[in-house]
Design an enzyme around this catalytic site. Structure first.
Site, PDB file in Angstrom:
ATOM      1  CG  ASP A 156      -1.932  -1.087   1.203  1.00  0.00           C
ATOM      2  OD1 ASP A 156      -2.250  -1.567   0.108  1.00  0.00           O
ATOM      3  OD2 ASP A 156      -2.411  -1.469   2.298  1.00  0.00           O
TER       4      ASP A 156
HETATM    5  N1  URA Z   1      -1.365  -5.980   3.725  1.00  0.00           N
HETATM    6  C1  URA Z   1      -1.820  -4.704   3.757  1.00  0.00           C
HETATM    7  O1  URA Z   1      -2.836  -4.437   4.354  1.00  0.00           O
HETATM    8  N2  URA Z   1      -1.110  -3.772   3.132  1.00  0.00           N
HETATM    9  C2  URA Z   1       0.042  -4.009   2.483  1.00  0.00           C
HETATM   10  O2  URA Z   1       0.657  -3.087   1.942  1.00  0.00           O
HETATM   11  C3  URA Z   1       0.514  -5.334   2.452  1.00  0.00           C
HETATM   12  C4  URA Z   1      -0.222  -6.306   3.076  1.00  0.00           C
END
Ligand code: URA
Length: 237
Positions: free
Chosen positions: A102
């Site tokens: 993310d």
């Molecule tokens: N899980 C999440 O919620 N975000 C990420 O970036 C990776 C795994």
């Protein structure tokens, strides 16, 4: 797959004729084994040594491990012109991230132009483990921990949590630091797990992917993978 003598010649070591002589004389190893057959074919993922020195048979394949900073997009382009993980890598080769983190997640992300390896690492059948450190709101109770140990249902599908550890509890601020290893790659999966438990994620970082660790890389720093590491990743299939 290409013939061994062509790979040696293309690496600029010698002519194809002389490469054949080297093979016949037992001077060439593939993945550590002496090869004397001229017809042997190798791929860019095989480690070829001539007189004990590794040659890069496929120099066009690139593999980088980046410590992604916060506020960076895990894709090759962004419509809104935000910084992307590609901006951090100094290369002329067109690479792309393997899977995604993310925008606000930090940590280990691989970038490559090797589609086969990217596919291998993101294919659910290969069950590649990924380890995250999450700072979450609140302190976990026994029921939360049981649910984490037994697997939690997200959108009707169980997420198997391979390993789970509470690293720290902050009673003053009512937050916890947890480490968890999961083998699936659904988007926002860690945030969803803790939302389900009513302990939203405040900060998230990936510290490990298979055997690769973020190690001493600082935010925004990267390194290239070694041939040995690439081979080991291929062996995870
Ligand atoms: N899980 C999440 O919620 N975000 C990420 O970036 C990776 C795994």
């Amino acid at each position: 797959m290409e013939r061994l003598q062509k790979v040696i010649a293309d690496a600029g070591i010698t002519s194809r004729r002389k490469a054949e002589d080297l093979i016949l004389k037992g001077k060439v190893r593939v993945n550590g084994q002496v090869i004397k057959e001229l017809g042997t074919k190798v791929s860019g993922n095989d480690v070829v040594e001539v007189n004990g020195a590794i040659i890069h048979s496929d120099v066009t394949k690139k593999y980088y491990l980046l410590n992604k900073p916060r506020g960076v997009i895990s894709s090759a382009h962004d419509d809104k012109n935000r910084p992307t993980v590609i901006d951090y890598i100094d290369t002329d080769v067109r690479i792309y991230p393997v899977g995604r983190l993310d925008y606000d997640t930090t940590g280990l992300i691989l970038l490559t132009n090797d589609g086969d390896l990217a596919h291998l690492l993101t294919h659910p059948a290969n069950k590649i483990p990924k380890t995250y450190i999450a700072k979450i709101e609140g302190l976990l109770n026994k029921d939360d921990i049981d649910r984490l140990r037994n697997g939690i249902f997200i959108e009707g599908r169980k997420v198997l949590i391979e390993n789970f550890k509470i690293k720290d509890k902050d009673f003053d601020h009512q937050t916890s630091l947890v480490e968890l290893t999961i083998i699936e790659g659904r988007n926002h999966i860690v945030k969803k797990i803790f939302e389900t438990l009513k302990h939203p994620v405040i900060r998230l970082s990936r510290i490990r992917l298979a055997f690769l660790e973020i190690g001493k890389l600082k935010s925004g720093e990267y390194r290239e993978l070694s041939i040995k590491e690439v081979k080991k990743l291929y062996s995870l299939k």
